[in-house]
Write an enzyme that holds these catalytic residues in place. Structure first.
Site, PDB file in Angstrom:
ATOM      1  N   ASP A 177      80.550  27.778   1.836  1.00 23.28           N
ATOM      2  CA  ASP A 177      79.514  26.768   2.086  1.00 23.28           C
ATOM      3  C   ASP A 177      80.172  25.396   2.030  1.00 23.28           C
ATOM      4  OD1 ASP A 177      77.725  28.793   2.185  1.00 23.28           O
ATOM      5  OD2 ASP A 177      76.620  28.263   0.360  1.00 23.28           O
TER       6      ASP A 177
ATOM      7  N   ASP B 294      67.811  35.405   8.433  1.00 21.59           N
ATOM      8  CA  ASP B 294      67.473  35.367   7.003  1.00 21.59           C
ATOM      9  C   ASP B 294      66.122  36.046   6.832  1.00 21.59           C
ATOM     10  OD1 ASP B 294      69.758  33.912   6.629  1.00 21.59           O
ATOM     11  OD2 ASP B 294      68.760  31.967   6.424  1.00 21.59           O
TER      12      ASP B 294
END
Lengths: 265, 216
Positions: free
Chosen positions: A11, A130
């Site tokens: 990330d 997701d």
């Protein structure tokens, strides 16, 4: 024979790795390029950068990260986060990304997947899904697409969405269980398998890895062709080499080539 | 030793350029790796590389749109014998035809066409995406000292279509994905890889070094 892939995911925010990477002596644990090079040398099969930079203006820092990574790492790199237009994709590919992962822009407008695949080829368009389970414990399982880090429901059925984006041209799906993300209790295997068995393209299992057995389950039970994990690698719980050796011992074909990339460049 | 990497709007040139720079440096070659759309630079280079990412028709249109490039490649590579490496769609463009979505004419340097992969096992996913080993069809200098076979090194593939040469002698290596899939084709001073050497770590850098050292 094609091998299963292990993909560490970094990330990145404003050009820095969120939380840092602690598995090896790095001069700067927050530099995504150093982390990428270390994963390359460790035998990672691909690398994923997820850009969580809030402002669009700061995206230049991501392109710089991708450019510097491509100069050092001769491994495939997928970049996701905030990709909304074909121009965004072109900039990332020119910087050295091999694939781009599209998430909320595909949820907002599925036709974008088709336009991107027509322009750049199906093989470089990954759609990131997701999903959260929305059915009760006694019901047939049903998953819904969530956005905004799992906070916002969309009412879109995850399996139908997966089929739809593949029909439009997605070359790969990154399936993340928002129920499992960060829990370290393993993938949502029924979700991974339901999607993998329904589409013709490769599926990457994501969300929930806490042990090496979880990686094995993602392939053998989830029917994924690749597994993505973050914290078990970043925090040094396990090395990429340990993960691949463990998966190979479980009977999964893995790439265990010696790397010559650890030396001076 | 100078290397011209042809820029025709087909993405990911940086990775290819960096891999060639590193391989050249390691092999002790002085000289420049140039990313270029200029036919004169191609004409002067010792090695020519045609990368390619995207759809066959889009890439062919992009190459055709570079003034004088296809003519120059015909002249210096096909007739002039300059060593040439095509990568991924850059390799597929060597075929007479591509059958991705529509039928599109290729450069036609190697007879055959580019067709959808159809693995015998329906559970195998398309695109063929990830790391796979190479099976040698015939020895070739660009694979010198590169371990092949099931226990050999791996190359990184990401493609849904592959080159089916008319003449099997133009095949150099295959990879197994529910049956043989073309991995390398070659003819005279022309060679092409379906996989990405610039993304194939150890095998990729070795192949690039071999290409630079090749004296056909």
């Amino acid at each position: 024979m094609l091998k299963a892939r292990v993909i560490p995911c970094l990330d990145v925010k404003d050009g820095r790795v969120v939380k840092g990477v602690n598995f090896v002596d790095l001069r700067d644990a927050g530099d995504p390029v150093e982390a990428a090079a270390a994963y390359d040398a460790a035998g990672a099969d691909e690398l994923c950068f997820l850009d969580i930079t809030a402002s669009h203006e700061a995206r230049g820092t991501l392109l710089d990260v991708v450019e510097r990574t491509a100069a050092l790492c001769f491994m495939p790199v997928t970049v996701g986060g905030g990709i909304r237009t074909n121009d965004d994709i072109r900039a990332l590919l020119l910087a050295g990304a091999d694939k781009v992962s599209i998430n909320s822009a595909a949820v907002a407008d599925r036709s974008f997947v088709g336009r991107a695949a027509d322009k750049f080829g199906d093989q470089c368009i990954v759609v990131s899904i997701d999903a959260k389970r929305v059915s009760g414990p006694d019901e047939a399982p049903r998953w819904e697409i969530f956005t905004h880090g799992g906070r916002k429901a969309t009412g879109i059925d995850a399996l139908a969405f997966a089929e739809d984006v593949v029909r439009l041209g997605a070359g790969e799906l990154l399936v993340t269980s928002m129920d499992r993300d960060g829990t370290k209790i393993g993938f949502d295997l029924p979700l991974t398998r339901a999607i993998a068995d329904r589409v013709t393209v490769p599926v990457i299992a994501s969300g929930g890895v806490g042990t090496l057995d979880h990686l094995v389950e993602g392939i053998l039970q989830g029917h994924a062709t690749a597994v993505l994990a973050a914290s078990i690698f970043h925090f040094g719980t396990h090395t990429i080499g340990e993960a691949k050796a463990h998966m190979a011992a479980a009977g999964i074909p893995m790439r265990l080539d010696p790397s010559e990339l650890a030396g001076p460049r | 030793m100078s290397v011209a990497i042809i820029d025709y709007g087909s993405g990911n040139l940086r990775s290819a350029a960096k891999a060639f720079e590193r391989a050249a440096r390691e092999a002790g070659y002085a000289g420049a790796v140039q990313v270029t759309a200029d036919p004169d630079v191609v004409r002067r280079a010792d090695r020519v590389v045609l990368p390619g990412v995207g759809a066959f028709a889009d890439c062919k249109a992009g190459l055709d749109a570079v003034p004088g490039m296809v003519e120059t490649l015909d002249e210096v590579v096909l007739r002039g014998g300059k060593p040439f490496l095509g990568i991924c769609v850059g390799m597929q463009l060597l075929a007479a035809r591509g059958r991705e979505k529509a039928t599109t004419e290729g450069l036609g340097w190697i007879g055959g066409e580019v067709r959808l992969i159809t693995p015998a096992d329906p559970a195998l996913k398309v695109p063929h995406m990830g790391w796979n080993t190479l099976d040698l069809v015939r020895p070739h200098p660009i694979l010198a000292d590169v371990p092949t076979g099931e226990r050999g090194l791996h190359a990184y593939f990401v493609h849904s279509y592959h080159f089916v040469p008319d003449d099997p002698a133009h095949g150099v290596a295959t990879t197994d994905y529910g049956g043989p899939v073309t991995a390398i084709v070659g003819r005279d001073t022309v060679v092409g890889t379906q996989f990405h050497p610039e993304k194939s770590q150890t095998l990729g850098l070795a192949l690039i070094r071999n290409f630079l050292a090749w004296r056909p």
